[in-house]
Design a protein around this motif. Structure first.
Motif, PDB file in Angstrom:
ATOM      1  N   VAL A   1       0.872  -1.176   0.000  1.00  0.00           N
ATOM      2  CA  VAL A   1       0.000   0.000   0.000  1.00  0.00           C
ATOM      3  C   VAL A   1       0.907   1.222   0.000  1.00  0.00           C
TER       4      VAL A   1
ATOM      5  N   ASP B   1       1.478  -2.121   4.553  1.00  0.00           N
ATOM      6  CA  ASP B   1       0.974  -0.752   4.478  1.00  0.00           C
ATOM      7  C   ASP B   1       2.127   0.162   4.883  1.00  0.00           C
TER       8      ASP B   1
ATOM      9  N   VAL C   1      -7.821  -1.338  -0.939  1.00  0.00           N
ATOM     10  CA  VAL C   1      -7.267  -2.614  -0.473  1.00  0.00           C
ATOM     11  C   VAL C   1      -8.380  -3.496   0.090  1.00  0.00           C
ATOM     12  N   ASP C   2      -9.322  -2.909   0.813  1.00  0.00           N
ATOM     13  CA  ASP C   2     -10.458  -3.685   1.340  1.00  0.00           C
ATOM     14  C   ASP C   2     -11.310  -4.270   0.224  1.00  0.00           C
TER      15      ASP C   2
ATOM     16  N   ARG D   1       2.339   3.133   5.533  1.00  0.00           N
ATOM     17  CA  ARG D   1       2.027   4.073   6.609  1.00  0.00           C
ATOM     18  C   ARG D   1       2.317   3.462   7.979  1.00  0.00           C
ATOM     19  N   GLU D   2       2.200   2.150   8.064  1.00  0.00           N
ATOM     20  CA  GLU D   2       2.359   1.462   9.350  1.00  0.00           C
ATOM     21  C   GLU D   2       3.625   0.616   9.425  1.00  0.00           C
TER      22      GLU D   2
ATOM     23  N   PRO E   1      -6.944   2.466   1.877  1.00  0.00           N
ATOM     24  CA  PRO E   1      -7.534   1.356   2.640  1.00  0.00           C
ATOM     25  C   PRO E   1      -8.845   0.840   2.030  1.00  0.00           C
ATOM     26  N   ARG E   2      -9.660   1.728   1.474  1.00  0.00           N
ATOM     27  CA  ARG E   2     -10.903   1.273   0.827  1.00  0.00           C
ATOM     28  C   ARG E   2     -10.601   0.432  -0.399  1.00  0.00           C
TER      29      ARG E   2
END
Length: 186
Positions: A11, A43, A24-25, A45-46, A21-22
């Motif tokens: 991501v 991800d 990827v979901d 970001r994380e 995130p939407r």
């Protein structure tokens, strides 16, 4: 050899308010239903990756590199910002080298009118330098803020995702066999 292919979904957006995130979901259930892939999601970001390349490799970067090394294939989910892909994605790509060799990379891109295609074209150049194989078939989501949501999807994205996964499975299988029988050296 494992029956399933190891697929890492990266991501690429780290911005506040991101739509990644939407997307990827939406992508993950399609990929899981396909059944050919064991999934890992990174991800950025994380992920806790370093902001600068250094000789010291922090634990988060070491874990990330091991994830890349395990992969048989990648899907990069990227926005287009100012006609390009995000800087944290470039940093994450540059952390690896041999981990990318002889592996296929597919793209799910999104953005304004171009749907992120300008970012993808730049990423193709970068991955080519890393001896990775980029796929022609991917998913492009134009005007994502108005066309992509829980109750609406742009026409054709599910079909595009399934085509992308078919091509990705073919290349991942072929290249996994090739790497096993004749290790790739750049």
């Amino acid at each position: 050899m494992d029956a399933q292919l190891n697929l890492v979904v990266i991501v690429g957006s780290t911005r506040e308010g991101r739509i990644a995130p939407r997307i990827v979901d939406w992508l993950l259930p399609i990929t899981r239903a396909d059944g050919r892939f064991a999934l890992e999601v990174v991800d950025l970001r994380e992920a806790g990756l370093p902001a600068h390349l250094t000789d010291d490799v922090p634990t988060a970067a070491s874990d990330y590199l091991q994830c890349l090394a395990r992969a048989d294939a990648f899907v990069v989910v990227t926005p287009e910002y100012n006609h390009a892909y995000p800087a944290p994605l470039k940093q994450a790509i540059d952390l690896g080298l041999e981990e990318w060799f002889a592996k296929p990379v597919a793209f799910v891109s999104y953005g304004g009118i171009s749907g992120g295609l300008r970012a993808v074209e730049q990423l193709r150049l970068v991955f080519s330098e890393l001896h990775a194989v980029t796929l022609r078939d991917g998913v492009c989501i134009p005007n994502c803020w108005t066309s992509f949501g829980e109750d609406r999807l742009p026409d054709g994205v599910d079909v595009a995702a399934k085509t992308m996964l078919d091509r990705l499975a073919w290349w991942a299988t072929a290249l996994r066999v090739a790497r096993a029988t004749q290790p790739y050296a750049a």
